[in-house]
Design a protein around this motif. Structure first.
Motif, PDB file in Angstrom:
ATOM      1  N   LEU A  80       0.809  -1.211   0.000  1.00 54.35           N
ATOM      2  CA  LEU A  80       0.000   0.000   0.000  1.00 54.35           C
ATOM      3  C   LEU A  80       0.846   1.267   0.000  1.00 54.35           C
ATOM      4  O   LEU A  80       0.344   2.345  -0.333  1.00 54.35           O
ATOM      5  CB  LEU A  80      -0.931   0.009   1.224  1.00 54.35           C
ATOM      6  N   GLY A  81       2.104   1.149   0.408  1.00 55.40           N
ATOM      7  CA  GLY A  81       2.970   2.313   0.467  1.00 55.40           C
ATOM      8  C   GLY A  81       2.625   3.262   1.593  1.00 55.40           C
ATOM      9  O   GLY A  81       2.774   4.477   1.479  1.00 55.40           O
ATOM     10  N   GLU A  82       2.137   2.734   2.731  1.00 51.35           N
ATOM     11  CA  GLU A  82       1.819   3.586   3.871  1.00 51.35           C
ATOM     12  C   GLU A  82       2.026   2.809   5.165  1.00 51.35           C
ATOM     13  O   GLU A  82       2.001   1.574   5.188  1.00 51.35           O
ATOM     14  CB  GLU A  82       0.402   4.118   3.798  1.00 51.35           C
ATOM     15  N   ARG A  83       2.266   3.541   6.248  1.00 51.10           N
ATOM     16  CA  ARG A  83       2.443   2.936   7.566  1.00 51.10           C
ATOM     17  C   ARG A  83       1.407   3.465   8.566  1.00 51.10           C
ATOM     18  O   ARG A  83       0.894   2.735   9.394  1.00 51.10           O
ATOM     19  CB  ARG A  83       3.830   3.253   8.136  1.00 51.10           C
ATOM     20  N   ARG A  84       1.126   4.778   8.516  1.00 47.14           N
ATOM     21  CA  ARG A  84       0.418   5.488   9.575  1.00 47.14           C
ATOM     22  C   ARG A  84      -0.912   4.836   9.946  1.00 47.14           C
ATOM     23  O   ARG A  84      -1.156   4.483  11.110  1.00 47.14           O
ATOM     24  CB  ARG A  84       0.192   6.943   9.122  1.00 47.14           C
ATOM     25  N   ARG A  85      -1.791   4.672   8.972  1.00 41.43           N
ATOM     26  CA  ARG A  85      -3.112   4.135   9.286  1.00 41.43           C
ATOM     27  C   ARG A  85      -3.036   2.663   9.712  1.00 41.43           C
ATOM     28  O   ARG A  85      -3.851   2.201  10.530  1.00 41.43           O
ATOM     29  CB  ARG A  85      -4.040   4.304   8.090  1.00 41.43           C
ATOM     30  N   LEU A  86      -2.067   1.940   9.164  1.00 34.72           N
ATOM     31  CA  LEU A  86      -1.919   0.540   9.567  1.00 34.72           C
ATOM     32  C   LEU A  86      -1.409   0.422  10.999  1.00 34.72           C
ATOM     33  O   LEU A  86      -1.827  -0.469  11.746  1.00 34.72           O
ATOM     34  CB  LEU A  86      -0.970  -0.182   8.608  1.00 34.72           C
ATOM     35  N   VAL A  87      -0.484   1.317  11.396  1.00 30.06           N
ATOM     36  CA  VAL A  87      -0.035   1.331  12.792  1.00 30.06           C
ATOM     37  C   VAL A  87      -1.215   1.622  13.713  1.00 30.06           C
ATOM     38  O   VAL A  87      -1.388   0.984  14.761  1.00 30.06           O
ATOM     39  CB  VAL A  87       1.088   2.370  12.998  1.00 30.06           C
ATOM     40  N   ALA A  88      -2.041   2.605  13.333  1.00 30.21           N
ATOM     41  CA  ALA A  88      -3.210   2.938  14.143  1.00 30.21           C
ATOM     42  C   ALA A  88      -4.186   1.769  14.220  1.00 30.21           C
ATOM     43  O   ALA A  88      -4.721   1.450  15.296  1.00 30.21           O
ATOM     44  CB  ALA A  88      -3.903   4.171  13.570  1.00 30.21           C
ATOM     45  N   LEU A  89      -4.435   1.115  13.069  1.00 31.34           N
ATOM     46  CA  LEU A  89      -5.348  -0.025  13.046  1.00 31.34           C
ATOM     47  C   LEU A  89      -4.835  -1.165  13.917  1.00 31.34           C
ATOM     48  O   LEU A  89      -5.592  -1.762  14.696  1.00 31.34           O
ATOM     49  CB  LEU A  89      -5.520  -0.505  11.598  1.00 31.34           C
ATOM     50  N   ALA A  90      -3.541  -1.483  13.798  1.00 29.49           N
ATOM     51  CA  ALA A  90      -2.965  -2.570  14.587  1.00 29.49           C
ATOM     52  C   ALA A  90      -2.986  -2.239  16.077  1.00 29.49           C
ATOM     53  O   ALA A  90      -3.284  -3.105  16.911  1.00 29.49           O
ATOM     54  CB  ALA A  90      -1.535  -2.841  14.116  1.00 29.49           C
ATOM     55  N   SER A  91      -2.676  -0.992  16.433  1.00 25.11           N
ATOM     56  CA  SER A  91      -2.710  -0.588  17.841  1.00 25.11           C
ATOM     57  C   SER A  91      -4.124  -0.715  18.405  1.00 25.11           C
ATOM     58  O   SER A  91      -4.317  -1.218  19.526  1.00 25.11           O
ATOM     59  CB  SER A  91      -2.215   0.853  17.991  1.00 25.11           C
ATOM     60  N   ALA A  92      -5.099  -0.257  17.633  1.00 25.62           N
ATOM     61  CA  ALA A  92      -6.485  -0.369  18.086  1.00 25.62           C
ATOM     62  C   ALA A  92      -6.896  -1.834  18.242  1.00 25.62           C
ATOM     63  O   ALA A  92      -7.586  -2.203  19.206  1.00 25.62           O
ATOM     64  CB  ALA A  92      -7.412   0.339  17.100  1.00 25.62           C
ATOM     65  N   GLY A  93      -6.458  -2.680  17.301  1.00 27.71           N
ATOM     66  CA  GLY A  93      -6.760  -4.104  17.419  1.00 27.71           C
ATOM     67  C   GLY A  93      -6.145  -4.727  18.652  1.00 27.71           C
ATOM     68  O   GLY A  93      -6.771  -5.545  19.344  1.00 27.71           O
TER      69      GLY A  93
END
Length: 416
Positions: A80-93
């Motif tokens: 996807l070429g991104e980190r920010r939203r995935l870090v947030a999603l994983a942290s929330a999970g």
């Protein structure tokens, strides 16, 4: 000052703020993870687990999930070429997973079902950790510098989590779980404020493998990664060894209570955390070979000295030595992964590093405990330290080969 100079200063300040914010995310994840360690036997009983096997399984399942799920998170991030939203999603999970665990304590749920929730929580948490480190690697300024910052966050999170978790267990068995959920919730919100600076999305050429297959595929496509991955495995093997066998040894051999044992562990964690940034900078200047090879060889010998030290003060001195040497080699090893990974595979390469480390932690606790039970503590220290020493000797030709390769100045003699 010229406009160009002001722009450079502004960019430098932004980069510094981003590094600090990402380091805080890494710190929060490690702090949340280690809060549960001091009273894991109490927690396992609250879930209906029985005997020594229950807390061991509760810890082991998370690290197994780390190894399985790190790859998919990294590959998805690269694609996807991104980190920010995935870090947030994983942290929330991860936060939801900890809350779920707290909610089912004393509820009569089968312990096997609790372990499934624990695995899902670990699978989410490793995404936050691995991708936050990958986001740090995306920043300019030198891979050693950036991985040194990650190392400080990891070391401080580990160092402060255990004593703080011990105090939280005094309040209640599930309080550390609630605190961990809160930390990851804060990390999820904070991650959204950090701008992405990853390479362009990798598209169809990205590595599509997940879990352990990502690690194996990475080794097939970039065999040089086998060297830092091997060091990640053995380095974390010694960490897992100290987490279980070292703690038992300090209590049994010297009659120490939890407080004094915690201080001995702090003799390792304090220099390990505080020295990673300067040693990361050093590896940018002199390259990765000397910190990894020399640091690991001496580190292995000092681990054995911990088991030979006859008094608590000498054990403390040896533990300080282990911490200093660990800080020397850790950021250089992770920076070597970033050096070797192509821009499009950086997240997957860091995920493979974390997967190898998670397997090492499992091996350290399980193998170290088995050797100690069968042959005694000294034999266990020899196995743990000797593994690190022998790997350093065996890997030296490969490290030197990397250093001689054209275009690898960052590996051998510094550089960006």
């Amino acid at each position: 000052m010229s406009d160009a100079g002001r722009d450079d200063d502004d960019d430098s300040r932004r980069q510094r703020r981003d590094r600090i914010a990402l380091a805080l995310v890494v710190y929060a994840v490690l702090l949340a993870q280690t809060l549960v360690y001091p009273g894991v036997d109490i927690l396992a009983r609250a879930f209906g687990g029985q005997g020594v096997a229950a807390p061991t399984l509760f810890l082991a399942v998370e690290f197994a999930a780390f190894a399985v799920f790190a790859g998919p998170w990294g590959a998805l991030s690269d694609r996807l070429g991104e980190r920010r939203r995935l870090v947030a999603l994983a942290s929330a999970g991860g936060a939801v997973g900890y809350l779920a665990l707290a909610g089912v304590a004393d509820a009569g749920l089968p312990f096997a079902a609790v372990l499934v929730i624990r695995a899902l929580q670990g699978g989410a948490t490793v995404g936050a950790l691995s991708l936050a480190i990958s986001a740090l690697a995306d920043r300019s300024g030198g891979n050693g510098r950036n991985m040194g910052i990650a190392g400080i966050a990891i070391g401080l999170g580990t160092a402060t989590g255990a004593p703080l978790g011990g105090q939280l267990y005094e309040v209640g068995a599930t309080v550390p779980l609630l605190a961990a959920a809160g930390l990851l919730g804060v990390a999820a919100v904070g991650a959204l404020t950090i701008p992405d600076r990853p390479p362009a999305a990798a598209g169809d050429g990205a590595r599509r493998h997940g879990g352990l297959s990502a690690l194996l595929a990475g080794l097939r496509e970039q065999r040089d990664l086998s060297i830092p991955y091997a060091f990640a495995f053995v380095d974390r093997l010694t960490a897992g060894f100290f987490a279980l066998v070292g703690t038992l040894y300090f209590r049994e051999a010297f009659g120490l209570g939890p407080g004094a044992t915690g201080l001995l562990l702090a003799a390792f964690f304090a220099p390990f955390a505080l020295l990673q940034y300067p040693f990361g900078l050093l590896s940018d200047r002199i390259g990765r070979v000397v910190p990894i090879a020399a640091g690991s060889a001496v580190y292995g010998l000092v681990v054995v000295l911990v088991g030979l030290a006859p008094t608590v003060p000498l054990v403390a001195v040896a533990m300080v030595g282990v911490g200093v040497l660990g800080a020397l080699m850790a950021p250089a090893t992770l920076a070597l992964v970033v050096d070797l990974a192509g821009d499009s595979d950086r997240g997957a390469a860091v995920a493979g590093f974390n997967a190898a480390g998670s397997l090492g932690f499992l091996a350290g606790s399980l193998v170290g405990g088995a050797v100690a039970a069968e042959f005694g503590f000294l034999a266990a220290f020899v196995v743990a330290g000797g593994s690190e020493f022998l790997l350093a000797i065996a890997a030296l030709p490969g490290l030197l080969r990397l250093g001689r390769r054209a275009g690898r100045s960052a590996v051998f003699s510094g550089g960006d």
